[in-house]
Design a protein around this motif. Sequence first.
Motif, PDB file in Angstrom:
ATOM      1  N   THR A 265      76.220  41.417  69.011  1.00  0.00           N
ATOM      2  CA  THR A 265      75.727  39.950  69.974  1.00  0.00           C
ATOM      3  C   THR A 265      74.286  40.027  69.339  1.00  0.00           C
ATOM      4  O   THR A 265      73.859  38.771  69.670  1.00  0.00           O
ATOM      5  N   ASP A 266      74.046  40.538  68.374  1.00  0.00           N
ATOM      6  CA  ASP A 266      72.069  40.264  68.255  1.00  0.00           C
ATOM      7  C   ASP A 266      72.070  39.381  66.270  1.00  0.00           C
ATOM      8  O   ASP A 266      71.276  39.396  66.324  1.00  0.00           O
ATOM      9  N   GLU A 267      73.774  38.902  66.514  1.00  0.00           N
ATOM     10  CA  GLU A 267      73.284  38.270  64.940  1.00  0.00           C
ATOM     11  C   GLU A 267      74.162  36.763  65.351  1.00  0.00           C
ATOM     12  O   GLU A 267      73.579  36.041  64.130  1.00  0.00           O
ATOM     13  N   THR A 268      73.883  36.074  67.021  1.00  0.00           N
ATOM     14  CA  THR A 268      74.240  35.284  67.271  1.00  0.00           C
ATOM     15  C   THR A 268      73.488  34.386  68.365  1.00  0.00           C
ATOM     16  O   THR A 268      73.329  36.034  69.309  1.00  0.00           O
ATOM     17  N   LYS A 269      73.199  33.183  68.808  1.00  0.00           N
ATOM     18  CA  LYS A 269      72.810  32.770  69.673  1.00  0.00           C
ATOM     19  C   LYS A 269      73.838  32.586  71.094  1.00  0.00           C
ATOM     20  O   LYS A 269      73.548  31.801  71.199  1.00  0.00           O
ATOM     21  N   ARG A 270      75.018  32.319  70.593  1.00  0.00           N
ATOM     22  CA  ARG A 270      75.849  31.882  71.192  1.00  0.00           C
ATOM     23  C   ARG A 270      77.023  33.057  71.894  1.00  0.00           C
ATOM     24  O   ARG A 270      78.389  32.767  71.256  1.00  0.00           O
TER      25      ARG A 270
ATOM     26  N   SER B 237      84.539  47.674  77.689  1.00  0.00           N
ATOM     27  CA  SER B 237      83.583  48.152  78.176  1.00  0.00           C
ATOM     28  C   SER B 237      82.903  48.802  76.814  1.00  0.00           C
ATOM     29  O   SER B 237      81.625  49.809  77.374  1.00  0.00           O
ATOM     30  N   LEU B 238      82.457  48.163  76.062  1.00  0.00           N
ATOM     31  CA  LEU B 238      81.129  48.252  75.338  1.00  0.00           C
ATOM     32  C   LEU B 238      81.153  46.916  74.855  1.00  0.00           C
ATOM     33  O   LEU B 238      82.019  46.164  74.154  1.00  0.00           O
ATOM     34  N   VAL B 239      79.692  47.181  74.290  1.00  0.00           N
ATOM     35  CA  VAL B 239      79.142  46.195  73.409  1.00  0.00           C
ATOM     36  C   VAL B 239      78.021  46.894  72.561  1.00  0.00           C
ATOM     37  O   VAL B 239      77.025  47.629  72.747  1.00  0.00           O
ATOM     38  N   THR B 240      77.863  45.860  71.286  1.00  0.00           N
ATOM     39  CA  THR B 240      77.174  46.514  70.204  1.00  0.00           C
ATOM     40  C   THR B 240      76.285  45.269  70.400  1.00  0.00           C
ATOM     41  O   THR B 240      76.292  43.896  70.000  1.00  0.00           O
TER      42      THR B 240
ATOM     43  N   LYS C 216      71.247  50.269  64.529  1.00  0.00           N
ATOM     44  CA  LYS C 216      71.213  51.211  64.791  1.00  0.00           C
ATOM     45  C   LYS C 216      72.037  52.224  65.563  1.00  0.00           C
ATOM     46  O   LYS C 216      72.723  51.563  66.375  1.00  0.00           O
ATOM     47  N   VAL C 217      71.980  53.792  65.317  1.00  0.00           N
ATOM     48  CA  VAL C 217      72.749  54.356  65.562  1.00  0.00           C
ATOM     49  C   VAL C 217      72.372  55.567  65.721  1.00  0.00           C
ATOM     50  O   VAL C 217      71.313  55.946  65.808  1.00  0.00           O
ATOM     51  N   PRO C 218      71.889  55.581  67.609  1.00  0.00           N
ATOM     52  CA  PRO C 218      72.772  55.204  68.257  1.00  0.00           C
ATOM     53  C   PRO C 218      73.065  53.933  69.151  1.00  0.00           C
ATOM     54  O   PRO C 218      73.200  54.023  70.296  1.00  0.00           O
ATOM     55  N   GLU C 219      71.383  53.422  68.884  1.00  0.00           N
ATOM     56  CA  GLU C 219      70.380  53.283  69.930  1.00  0.00           C
ATOM     57  C   GLU C 219      70.972  51.791  70.191  1.00  0.00           C
ATOM     58  O   GLU C 219      70.801  51.072  71.379  1.00  0.00           O
ATOM     59  N   ASP C 220      71.633  50.942  69.619  1.00  0.00           N
ATOM     60  CA  ASP C 220      72.318  49.679  69.909  1.00  0.00           C
ATOM     61  C   ASP C 220      73.760  49.405  70.113  1.00  0.00           C
ATOM     62  O   ASP C 220      74.069  49.235  69.768  1.00  0.00           O
TER      63      ASP C 220
END
Length: 367
Positions: free
Chosen positions: A314-319, A335-338, A342-346
Motif C-alpha cells: 500500500t506504500d507503493e501506490t496512491k490508489r 486480515s492483514l495490510v503491509t 521493514k520487518v516486522p514494522e510495516d
Amino acid sequence: MNKKIFRAQNIQTALAGIKEELGPDAMILSTRKVPKSPRDPYAKTMFEVEAAIPSADNSKSEAPVVQDVESLKSDLAQIKDILSVAGFGSGVSSILCNHFESVGVLASLLRCGVSERLAADLVQKAALDLDKTLDTATQMKQLKKRVMGLCLDQFRTKDFFTRHNDSGLPQVAAFVGPTGVGKTTTIAKLAACLSFTRKMKVGLVSIDNYRIGAFEQLKAYAGIMGLPCVHAFSRQDLACALDRMKSMDLVLIDTAGHSHYDKEKIDEILELVRNDFQISVHLTLSVTSELINMKEAASAFSVFNPDTYVFTKTDETKRCGKILDQAASYDLPVSLVTNGQKVPEDLIIPDRHELLKIILKKEPKGD
C-alpha cells in the motif's frame, strides 16, 4: 474590475470562452449550475462561470477580492474537481447533472483509485434524500459522512492470527497469490510480530518448489528470529513438517507464486494444502496491480476457498481505493495490510476504520 458571466453546457467550454475573450489573466469569481426551467423539461443542463479582468486601479477594486479569497479558493478547487472527472462516463455525468454539489467527494474517490462504477454508485446513494433546506456547506458535510459510512459497508476486517488456539493443535495458515505480491516477506513480518509481540510460538514451512532461493529467503528470516523453518516438497513432507511443529501455536506456510492463468500450477498447490490438513488460506494481492488483474487473480485462486484477504504494497501506490472494489466483487474479510519493506514494522492488522484511512489517505496531491 470588469465582470462578465459566461454560460455553457460544461465548465470546460465556459473556461475556453473566458480565455478567448478576457485573456489568460482573467480571474474566476464563481461557478454555479443553472437550474432547468420547469417550462422546458427537455432543456440541457447549463453552467455559469463569472469571470473578470482586474482594473488598472487596484487600490479600491481589489479590496473585495482580497476579502473573498477563501471563497475564490473554494471555487477554484471545485473547478479542478470538475475537470478531473470530466473524462469519465455516463454514471459520472449523471451525478454532475443531478447532484452537482457532490463533485468534490466524487473526485476524491476517483483519485483514490475507486472505480468509476463504484464511486458513482456510492455518491448517488449518499446523495439521496439530502436535506435541501440546509446550506451547501452543511449538505456537503452530510454527504461526506454518508459516503464514508457506505465505504465502510463495502468491506470487513478480521483479526485472524492473534488468537490463541484452545484445541491443543497449532493453527495452520497458507498464503497464496500471484507471483511477486510479497507473500514471503508478509509471512516474515507476521511471524516476527506474533512471536515477539504476542509471545506466540510460530513455525514456518515453505512449499515453494519453483522460485530459486525462496526457501533460503524464508529460512534466513527464520534464523534471525530463532524460529523453526522446514521445506516440504510433497504432501507427505508437509504432513511430517506439521507433525514436527505440533507444539507451535501457529504454523505459516509460504506457497509458490504463479500466474493466475496457470491453472496447472495452482492445482499443484491446491493438492498440497487441501482441506484434510485443516489449513486456512489467505489470498495475498498487491494493490499496485491493476484492478482487472486483482479480480482475475481472486477468481483463479477462489478454488482454495480463501478465508481472508491480505493486501500488500500500500506504500507503493496512491490508489488504494481498488481495495473497495475488490472486496465488493469477492467478499472476504481483510486480515492483514503491509505498507513497506521493514520487518516486522510495516505490517498492520487493521480494523475497519483503520483500513478506510489507509484507502482514502492515499489521494494524490495536485494531479
